[in-house]
Write an enzyme that holds these catalytic residues in place. Structure first.
Site, PDB file in Angstrom:
ATOM      1  CE  LYS A 114      -3.552  -4.533  -0.208  1.00 44.19           C
ATOM      2  NZ  LYS A 114      -2.661  -3.629  -0.968  1.00 44.19           N
TER       3      LYS A 114
HETATM    4  C1  LIG Z   1      -2.003  -2.466  -0.641  1.00 39.78           C
HETATM    5  C2  LIG Z   1      -0.987  -1.944  -1.598  1.00 39.78           C
HETATM    6  C3  LIG Z   1       0.068  -1.092  -1.186  1.00 39.78           C
HETATM    7  C4  LIG Z   1       0.202  -0.580   0.223  1.00 39.78           C
HETATM    8  O1  LIG Z   1       0.546  -1.608   1.129  1.00 39.78           O
HETATM    9  P1  LIG Z   1       0.351  -1.380   2.704  1.00 39.78           P
HETATM   10  O2  LIG Z   1       0.639  -2.696   3.326  1.00 39.78           O
HETATM   11  O3  LIG Z   1      -1.085  -0.959   2.878  1.00 39.78           O
HETATM   12  O4  LIG Z   1       1.299  -0.314   3.116  1.00 39.78           O
HETATM   13  C5  LIG Z   1       1.005  -0.711  -2.134  1.00 39.78           C
HETATM   14  N1  LIG Z   1       0.902  -1.088  -3.413  1.00 39.78           N
HETATM   15  C6  LIG Z   1      -0.095  -1.896  -3.856  1.00 39.78           C
HETATM   16  C7  LIG Z   1      -0.148  -2.262  -5.292  1.00 39.78           C
HETATM   17  C8  LIG Z   1      -1.079  -2.361  -2.963  1.00 39.78           C
HETATM   18  O5  LIG Z   1      -2.075  -3.153  -3.417  1.00 39.78           O
END
Ligand SMILES: *Cc1c(COP(=O)(O)O)cnc(C)c1O
Length: 466
Positions: A114
């Protein structure tokens, strides 16, 4: 570059990048999409091979900000945004097995992918708000990773007030402390009595109250904001270039929840990156893989798993892929989404599903299989993966084709999910130095019940203080 909604036509006064950054969701409830895909020629891709990651990211994002923010301004932002990542390459590519790579997206301040988009989003907000001499209030709900990434990216920014709701007692200690130990005046954490859906509903209610929304200039940083998708495209370009693009194909495997990360890979393919397959990994909350395998997009209840950031049933960004699969027919897209909301089942036309199948693969791992994958990659390759990243690697391995490199997105640092890592491998993953004193830091947060009025008062008071 102009933007349109997945549920509406391109209008004469269509918004630009800065407009949709602040708006988040389109007025008709749809998601913003670029009016057309910018193309990157093979020649340009070759020229980009030698760029640093921040400079490459600026070039890619500039294709979407055209007419709103120029590439020089973006380059200042990307150089700043990725300066504190704890790896010189920012997004290192590690060969785990022959032709199976891990693209590590977790070297940012909060140890999950993120940060890749959120660090840019904070700077983009600051830039546009300064230009327009405005202030905005960002309100978000989090089950863990999004809240801390947003707080890290926005702390200390004068034009932003940030309020993050988390379900009291339901995030991990590392996740909660990453949010509540930030002491900047513009950050407010609220622990809500209830679960993640309670928090999400409160945020939705605040956005639905138009008087309140305008009074405090509400904005959102959730994963439906196009700017987040745009900032996730560069690392797919980087990985493909490192493995021989544009002269060689590459496939990606992405552990998926809200469909934002893998959608960015799909966008890269539309822009000219030679991507062969996109493989989606799920845990037991497998709505997306059921769709890929059987055209079964039906909502079931969310169940907790070892990979909590993927414990999702309605993947909001999927609407963008649907729109594309329907040849950008927004009327049909709006109708299908309406029906989905009413019935919990999405009727994707067979020809659209067939076209999706040409690119996508999908696979589900149970918690046991996830632990087994963590153990396997550690024992055979000495590669320590968190549960989400292990799903990405296992799914990538399953769909590998001879001669085509497979790159799995590693979305979290193993130290963010230590219990699962210890249980599977016996290894205790250490927090990186900048977080090593996390458990000694002072926490600060308010506790509230789920009454909207009290919450709105808390938001108003927070803005006054900041
Ligand atoms: C948010 C997240 C995901 C999923 O990503 P998306 O873009 O929602 O598909 C996978 N792994 C981690 C560690 C995340 O924080």
């Amino acid at each position: 570059m102009r933007y349109r909604s997945t549920r509406g036509e391109l209008t004469a006064d269509a918004p630009n990048f800065s407009d949709i950054l602040l708006a988040g969701l389109a007025g008709d409830g749809g998601l913003y999409m670029p009016e057309s895909w910018p193309k990157i020629s093979p020649q340009t891709l070759r020229e980009w091979r030698t760029l640093s990651y921040p400079d490459l990211a600026a070039e890619v994002i500039a294709l979407f900000t055209e007419g709103a923010i120029d590439v020089d301004t973006l380059r200042d932002m990307t150089r700043d945004a990725y300066a504190d990542f704890d790896h010189a390459a920012v997004v290192p590519l590690v060969e785990v097995e022959q032709d199976l790579y891990s693209l590590e997206l977790f070297h940012g301040p909060t140890l999950a992918f993120k940060d890749m988009a959120m660090q840019m989003l904070g700077r983009l907000f600051d830039h546009v708000l300064t230009q327009r001499n405005r202030h905005a209030t960002i309100v978000g709900a989090t089950s863990g990773d999004t809240g801390s990434a947003a707080i890290e990216a926005c702390r200390g920014r004068e034009r932003l007030s940030v309020v993050i709701l988390h379900p009291k007692g339901r995030t991990s200690d590392v996740q909660r402390r990453q949010m509540t130990t930030v002491q900047d005046d513009n950050i407010l954490n609220i622990a809500v009595e209830g679960d993640f859906d309670t928090c999400q509903d409160l945020v939705k209610a605040m956005f639905a109250d138009h008087t309140f929304r305008d009074e405090v200039s509400l904005s959102a940083v959730n994963s439906i904001n196009w700017a987040r998708i745009a900032a996730q495209i560069p690392y797919y370009v980087r990985a493909a270039l490192a493995l021989g693009a544009p002269d060689r194909e590459v496939s990606f495997s992405v552990p998926t929840g809200n469909f934002g990360n893998v959608l960015a890979a799909w966008a890269a393919k539309q822009m000219g990156l030679p991507i062969k397959k996109l493989c989606i990994g799920s845990n037991r909350n497998d709505i997306l893989t059921r769709f890929v395998i059987d055209n079964d997009m039906s909502v079931r209840t969310v169940e907790p798993s070892l990979s909590p950031s993927m414990d999702i049933q309605v993947s909001s960004n999927f609407e963008r892929l649907l729109f594309e699969l329907l040849d950008r027919n927004s009327t049909r897209c709006a109708a299908i989404m309406r029906e989905f909301r009413e019935t919990g089942r999405m009727a994707v036309p067979h020809d659209a599903w067939t076209r999706m199948k040409e690119v996508f693969e999908g696979m589900t791992l149970t918690d046991e299989q996830t632990s087994e994958a963590m153990r396997l990659f550690y024992n055979e390759s000495l590669y320590l993966a968190d549960p989400h990243s292990a799903i990405g690697l296992a799914v990538g391995k399953r769909f590998q084709e001879p001669g085509i490199p497979m790159v799995a997105a590693a979305t979290a640092h193993p130290a963010k999910f230590p219990d699962a890592v210890i249980a599977a491998t016996g290894i205790h993953p250490k927090l990186p130095p900048h977080l090593s004193d996390l458990f000694e830091r002072t926490e600060r947060y308010e506790c509230m019940d789920s009454q909207i009025a009290g919450l709105q008062d808390a938001v108003r008071a927070h803005i006054k203080r900041g």
